[in-house]
Scaffold this active site. Structure first.
Site, PDB file in Angstrom:
ATOM      1  N   GLU A 137       3.260  13.886 -32.265  1.00 25.79           N
ATOM      2  CA  GLU A 137       2.616  12.584 -32.481  1.00 25.79           C
ATOM      3  C   GLU A 137       3.015  11.978 -33.826  1.00 25.79           C
ATOM      4  O   GLU A 137       3.084  10.759 -33.965  1.00 25.79           O
ATOM      5  CB  GLU A 137       1.090  12.706 -32.351  1.00 25.79           C
ATOM      6  CG  GLU A 137       0.577  13.199 -30.998  1.00 25.79           C
ATOM      7  CD  GLU A 137       1.136  12.446 -29.789  1.00 25.79           C
ATOM      8  OE1 GLU A 137       1.466  11.251 -29.936  1.00 25.79           O
ATOM      9  OE2 GLU A 137       1.256  13.050 -28.708  1.00 25.79           O
ATOM     10  N   GLU A 188       9.949   8.296 -27.479  1.00 27.61           N
ATOM     11  CA  GLU A 188       9.875   9.731 -27.222  1.00 27.61           C
ATOM     12  C   GLU A 188      11.009  10.471 -27.948  1.00 27.61           C
ATOM     13  O   GLU A 188      10.871  11.641 -28.287  1.00 27.61           O
ATOM     14  CB  GLU A 188       9.920   9.953 -25.705  1.00 27.61           C
ATOM     15  CG  GLU A 188       9.323  11.247 -25.220  1.00 27.61           C
ATOM     16  CD  GLU A 188       7.847  11.464 -25.559  1.00 27.61           C
ATOM     17  OE1 GLU A 188       7.133  10.506 -25.918  1.00 27.61           O
ATOM     18  OE2 GLU A 188       7.416  12.624 -25.487  1.00 27.61           O
TER      19      GLU A 188
HETATM   20 ZN   LIG Z   1       5.158  11.412 -26.805  1.00 26.59          ZN
END
Ligand SMILES: [Zn+2]
Length: 499
Positions: free
Chosen positions: A265, A294
């Site tokens: 995160e 991502e």
């Molecule tokens: Zn993620």
């Protein structure tokens, strides 16, 4: 023209304010909001979402877009990006009849409730008719946005990762299949078995919280503009670069779970915190796509966090918090324990090596669903199980552990899954470029994450949403997504561990 641009950007700024309000409400929902506030908050949040839709599809917006259209090629990159994004939202919002959207939303809520029950009861037959309707409606709606010569699935893929197509994904997954499937066989047949038991040492929650904060700061997440709390599923939520929050969840018998969630995160959060001054106050001050986003989280979680140099650096630091628990554990042992690989049935629990195979199965099935011939919904569980067996060598004993495991299709999220494989692949490609300019392993081993983050900020973070993923790749390297980098990264790492 200057005045038109200014008014247009101000107008987008207003839409962004509503978006920021929705983001904070949604963060509250998943963290601290009292249960009793659900209905009232849904009403507020619905009100703001309606505002966003109305403004994005208004006559005023149409006027801006029409005035700007003849000049698009001469606009600067930032204004061009504003135009591109506003036009897409306008087209998506106006091309599809409102009654269809309403019907679809109603259908999706029903389908989702049926899926939830079907998954728990291993009852695909109950879900099948709903899945069939969701697919039919998705096709109907995508049909309104279809451009001459374009395929339906490409419309959906572009929604989740602008510029990505079946042709690009076919090439990408083809490369991964070629390398990962035999590599996984090597790992499965390997005699090397590593100790992971010590990772289950009891670590109290308040100690884990301290470690989370320490790691977050170390890696470069600015806690003056950030905040860490808990939720059922970890996530990152940013409404402005000065307010980017993350969540995690603590398991006192598995400290690595939160440890890696926080690193993950933080990767998302650092991206959101690092946009440039030029765009900070505009709607472009967000990560560009789920794939690129991502790539940043996986960079910190895997490329850095699951590397041997990282454990060489962090082991002693970690032992200052947990001197007894990990007394005799070496960096090599942490590294081995953090890189277990084995075939499994559930995507969200899969390891770094097998994860993209799970994604590939879903991609191939979606591709069949949206091909001209289509596919009979009742055949999907069989197709699913055959593919899982072919790529992972295991067979789901039931549909709960098979095709019913993911929520996405019940929500009509087709074209979303393949983006899950992009993050790791982009990340491996970025570290290959980075290595041409600096010794990344040496930096990690020294704990010099700032130099690494500065590179990522220069090439990616600061641009926010100004460039599409394909433009960003082009600008950075002159090359598009290329599965070779990721395949080579996995081969080197897992052959090193298991061959
Ligand atoms: Zn993620």
């Amino acid at each position: 023209m200057e005045q038109v641009i200014k008014d247009f950007v101000d107008y987008l700024g207003e839409i962004r304010m509503y978006n920021q309000a929705v983001a904070v409400m949604s963060f509250d929902s998943s963290t601290i909001a009292p249960k009793g506030s659900i209905a009232a908050r849904a009403k507020r949040s619905g009100f703001f979402s309606q505002k966003i839709f109305e403004m994005s599809t208004s006559d005023e917006m149409k006027g801006f877009l029409e005035q700007l259209a003849p000049h698009v090629d001469t606009l600067d990159d930032i204004t061009k990006a504003h135009y591109r994004r506003a036009k897409k939202a306008y087209d998506n919002g106006t091309k599809i009849p409102a009654h269809l959207i309403k019907e679809f939303n109603e259908l999706k809520s029903k389908a989702n409730a049926v899926w939830d029950k079907a998954r728990k009861e291993n009852d695909f037959a109950a879900f099948a008719p709903y899945l069939e309707q969701v697919i039919a409606k998705t096709k109907e709606i995508a049909g309104y946005r279809l451009e001459e010569g374009q395929s339906l699935y490409n419309v959906l893929l572009d929604d989740f990762e602008e510029g990505m197509t079946m042709e690009a994904y076919d090439k990408f997954f083809g490369k991964l299949r070629e390398v990962i499937v035999p590599l996984l066989k090597t790992v499965v047949n390997s005699d090397k078995k590593y100790d992971t038991e010590f990772m289950k040492a009891f670590v109290a929650k308040d100690m884990q919280e301290k470690i989370s904060e320490f790691m977050a700061e170390k890696i470069g997440y600015d806690l003056d503009r950030g905040y860490i709390t808990e939720s059922t599923h970890p996530f990152c939520s940013g409404s402005h670069r000065t307010d980017v929050r993350i969540t995690t969840r603590y398991d006192e018998n598995d400290f690595a779970s939160s440890f890696y969630s926080v690193l993950h995160e933080c990767g998302h959060a650092i991206y959101e915190q690092s946009t440039s001054d030029e765009i900070a106050e505009t709607s472009l001050s967000r990560g560009i796509s789920s794939g690129i986003h991502e790539s940043q989280s996986r960079f910190y979680e895997n490329i850095i966090g699951r590397s041997l140099p990282f454990w060489k650096y962090i082991t002693d630091e970690l032992k200052t918090y947990l001197p007894e628990e990990f007394k005799n554990i070496t960096p090599q042992q942490f590294y081995e324990a953090a890189n277990q690989a084995k075939p499994s049935l559930i995507r969200v629990e899969a390891d770094e090596l097998t994860y993209s195979l799970h994604v590939m199965v879903r991609y191939e099935i979606e591709r069949m669903i949206f091909s001209e011939e289509g596919v009979d919904v009742n055949d999907l569980p069989r197709i699913w199980n055959e593919k899982i067996e072919e790529y992972l060598g295991v067979v789901p004993p039931n549909d709960t552990l098979g095709l019913l495991q993911d929520i996405h299709w019940s929500w009509g999220y087709f074209g979303y899954f393949p983006t899950y494989a992009l993050g790791s692949a982009y990340a491996a490609q970025f570290v290959a470029y980075m290595n041409k300019e600096m010794d990344v392993d040496a930096l990690i081993e020294k704990g010099d994450f700032a130099t690494i983050t500065a590179w990522l900020t220069d090439k990616i973070h600061r641009h926010g949403s100004v460039y599409t993923p394909t433009q960003l790749m082009e600008k950075m390297s002159g090359e598009q997504l290329n599965g070779e980098y990721y395949a080579a990264y996995l081969k080197k790492k897992f052959e090193g561990l298991f061959a």
